[in-house]
Motif scaffolding. Sequence first.
Motif, PDB file in Angstrom:
ATOM      1  N   UNK A   1      77.311  48.674  57.738  1.00 20.67           N
ATOM      2  CA  UNK A   1      76.872  50.029  58.056  1.00 20.67           C
ATOM      3  C   UNK A   1      78.005  50.837  58.678  1.00 20.67           C
ATOM      4  N   UNK A   2      78.077  52.099  58.331  1.00 21.61           N
ATOM      5  CA  UNK A   2      79.130  52.976  58.854  1.00 21.61           C
ATOM      6  C   UNK A   2      78.631  54.411  58.847  1.00 21.61           C
ATOM      7  N   UNK A   3      79.324  55.278  59.571  1.00 21.52           N
ATOM      8  CA  UNK A   3      78.922  56.674  59.684  1.00 21.52           C
ATOM      9  C   UNK A   3      78.814  57.348  58.317  1.00 21.52           C
ATOM     10  N   UNK A   4      79.723  57.001  57.412  1.00 21.65           N
ATOM     11  CA  UNK A   4      79.712  57.656  56.105  1.00 21.65           C
ATOM     12  C   UNK A   4      78.399  57.482  55.370  1.00 21.65           C
ATOM     13  N   UNK A   5      77.798  56.294  55.475  1.00 24.31           N
ATOM     14  CA  UNK A   5      76.544  56.035  54.776  1.00 24.31           C
ATOM     15  C   UNK A   5      75.414  56.925  55.304  1.00 24.31           C
ATOM     16  N   UNK A   6      75.230  56.944  56.618  1.00 24.95           N
ATOM     17  CA  UNK A   6      74.115  57.699  57.178  1.00 24.95           C
ATOM     18  C   UNK A   6      74.366  59.200  57.083  1.00 24.95           C
ATOM     19  N   UNK A   7      75.626  59.627  57.158  1.00 25.11           N
ATOM     20  CA  UNK A   7      75.930  61.049  57.016  1.00 25.11           C
ATOM     21  C   UNK A   7      75.574  61.542  55.617  1.00 25.11           C
ATOM     22  N   UNK A   8      75.826  60.720  54.600  1.00 21.98           N
ATOM     23  CA  UNK A   8      75.464  61.103  53.235  1.00 21.98           C
ATOM     24  C   UNK A   8      73.955  61.221  53.091  1.00 21.98           C
ATOM     25  N   UNK A   9      73.220  60.259  53.662  1.00 22.66           N
ATOM     26  CA  UNK A   9      71.758  60.297  53.585  1.00 22.66           C
ATOM     27  C   UNK A   9      71.201  61.526  54.289  1.00 22.66           C
ATOM     28  N   UNK A  10      71.740  61.820  55.474  1.00 23.24           N
ATOM     29  CA  UNK A  10      71.277  62.978  56.238  1.00 23.24           C
ATOM     30  C   UNK A  10      71.608  64.278  55.511  1.00 23.24           C
TER      31      UNK A  10
ATOM     32  N   UNK B   1      65.276  58.444  63.170  1.00 28.10           N
ATOM     33  CA  UNK B   1      65.787  57.156  62.700  1.00 28.10           C
ATOM     34  C   UNK B   1      67.287  57.247  62.425  1.00 28.10           C
ATOM     35  N   UNK B   2      67.734  58.382  61.906  1.00 23.72           N
ATOM     36  CA  UNK B   2      69.175  58.573  61.683  1.00 23.72           C
ATOM     37  C   UNK B   2      69.935  58.528  63.006  1.00 23.72           C
ATOM     38  N   UNK B   3      69.376  59.133  64.046  1.00 26.19           N
ATOM     39  CA  UNK B   3      70.008  59.082  65.365  1.00 26.19           C
ATOM     40  C   UNK B   3      70.067  57.653  65.895  1.00 26.19           C
ATOM     41  N   UNK B   4      68.985  56.884  65.670  1.00 26.59           N
ATOM     42  CA  UNK B   4      68.972  55.487  66.096  1.00 26.59           C
ATOM     43  C   UNK B   4      70.007  54.681  65.302  1.00 26.59           C
ATOM     44  N   UNK B   5      70.166  54.977  64.018  1.00 23.70           N
ATOM     45  CA  UNK B   5      71.162  54.322  63.175  1.00 23.70           C
ATOM     46  C   UNK B   5      72.564  54.539  63.750  1.00 23.70           C
ATOM     47  N   UNK B   6      72.850  55.783  64.126  1.00 21.74           N
ATOM     48  CA  UNK B   6      74.158  56.104  64.709  1.00 21.74           C
ATOM     49  C   UNK B   6      74.356  55.341  66.020  1.00 21.74           C
ATOM     50  N   UNK B   7      73.309  55.295  66.850  1.00 24.12           N
ATOM     51  CA  UNK B   7      73.409  54.572  68.118  1.00 24.12           C
ATOM     52  C   UNK B   7      73.660  53.080  67.887  1.00 24.12           C
ATOM     53  N   UNK B   8      73.085  52.519  66.811  1.00 26.72           N
ATOM     54  CA  UNK B   8      73.274  51.096  66.495  1.00 26.72           C
ATOM     55  C   UNK B   8      74.746  50.760  66.252  1.00 26.72           C
ATOM     56  N   UNK B   9      75.464  51.682  65.609  1.00 29.41           N
ATOM     57  CA  UNK B   9      76.816  51.359  65.127  1.00 29.41           C
ATOM     58  C   UNK B   9      77.918  52.006  65.953  1.00 29.41           C
ATOM     59  N   UNK B  10      77.548  52.625  67.085  1.00 25.49           N
ATOM     60  CA  UNK B  10      78.529  53.381  67.855  1.00 25.49           C
ATOM     61  C   UNK B  10      78.527  52.954  69.313  1.00 25.49           C
ATOM     62  N   UNK B  11      79.697  52.774  69.890  1.00 29.38           N
ATOM     63  CA  UNK B  11      79.815  52.479  71.326  1.00 29.38           C
ATOM     64  C   UNK B  11      79.351  53.688  72.136  1.00 29.38           C
ATOM     65  N   UNK B  12      78.823  53.419  73.327  1.00 30.76           N
ATOM     66  CA  UNK B  12      78.255  54.484  74.151  1.00 30.76           C
ATOM     67  C   UNK B  12      79.187  55.642  74.397  1.00 30.76           C
ATOM     68  N   UNK B  13      80.489  55.360  74.641  1.00 33.93           N
ATOM     69  CA  UNK B  13      81.427  56.434  74.980  1.00 33.93           C
ATOM     70  C   UNK B  13      81.748  57.336  73.792  1.00 33.93           C
ATOM     71  N   UNK B  14      81.411  56.881  72.575  1.00 35.66           N
ATOM     72  CA  UNK B  14      81.705  57.680  71.383  1.00 35.66           C
ATOM     73  C   UNK B  14      80.480  58.382  70.812  1.00 35.66           C
TER      74      UNK B  14
END
Length: 412
Positions: free
Chosen positions: A9-18, A120-133
């Motif tokens: 999973x990566x930002x590119x995937x969820x950004x395309x879906x959104x 759910x998209x926001x939760x997806x981003x939180x899953x793959x991203x460190x808190x500071x980012x």
Amino acid sequence: MTTKTARAPAMGFIMAAVLIDMISIGLIVPVLPHIVGVFTHSNDEQTLGFLVLTLAFGVANFFGSPVLGALSDRYGRRPVLLIGFAGLALSFFVTAMAPALWVLVVVRLFSGAMQANIAIANAYVADITAGEDRAKRFGQLGAMFGVGFMLGPVIGGLLGDINVRLPFYAAGTLAVVNWCYGFFVLPESLPPEKRRPLDWRKMNPVTSLKGLTGLKGVGPLVLVLALSSLAQFMLHTSWVLYTKFKFGWGPGEVGWSLLAVGVVSVISQGVLLKPMLKRFTPQRLAVVGMTSAALAYLGFGLATEGWMMYIVIALNLLGAMAAASMQSIISNAADASSQGRTMGAVSSLNSLMAVCAPVVALELLRWVSTRPPGDVVIGLPFFTCAALQAAAMLITLRFFRSHPPAQPVQPA
């Protein structure tokens, strides 16, 4: 529904879906109030009919969002996103063929219950991203919302000028495309070891909201989220009819105005947010953004010519940064295994405000719908939005002064 384990999973995937999701939703924004007008005979009836539709969606989404959020914590983000994409496609096609107003109401109830894609998209981003980012990543996701609203409404407006039902067929087709993308391409972001069992008691939206208020160090900001969300949804629900009554705009003009909103959102969250986070904390950006938004609402209400709306949109560059900043603050207060439920609770809060917003905004608009075009009094809903956003800003400022923020985040 399984996915290839080799696809990380990566930002590119969820950004395309959104992006695809927001284009499909944006397509119908300029025309939904106008399709209500097909079944009504006056400004007052049209406003009341649109109020009922918006209320139906908000009520269903309020009860559905925490359920879908909890399901995503148990079974993963991808299956729930697929449910949302399928629900959107079905609702768009049925709306396009609707023979009566009551059918539109039923469809909006169904669509609201099935749709939690943003949470759910926001939760997806939180899953793959460190808190500071997360502030930066939520900003990137917000930029995709902006791109969607650059493309969707203007295309929907142009199609709506041809036939008011045509944008719904186009939106339904895009939703089907997004379902196919989600099924065949989108990887899962939540690993099995971070999933949590279902707790039906916590799927109650009231319980979900109580959990949101109990998040460490940010609970009091729930009121801020509520006020800001109420103001934003009041703008969303009244924009099309407000510009019709005040400036005589049709679907095409509304589409171009929302294109301008999308451009500003992309510049704000996709270009300016990252360098701003190098100099300022999310807390400070939230306060500045809310101040900018309050002034923008006031400007929208005071505008007496259509071109003035574009000036206000352009000047509100910092307004979009508030949402991404607040989103990161709330997300960082939740643990990794409850991101879906937390984002679902935020979505429930937004849905509750979406229930209240049309009752307030469209009733205010009904009171002034008989005023002559250009009359500043027609801006009453936006003056109310400005007051709500100003109150949210003052509460936020007071809260952050009593809870000093950390040092500014240094994004990678």
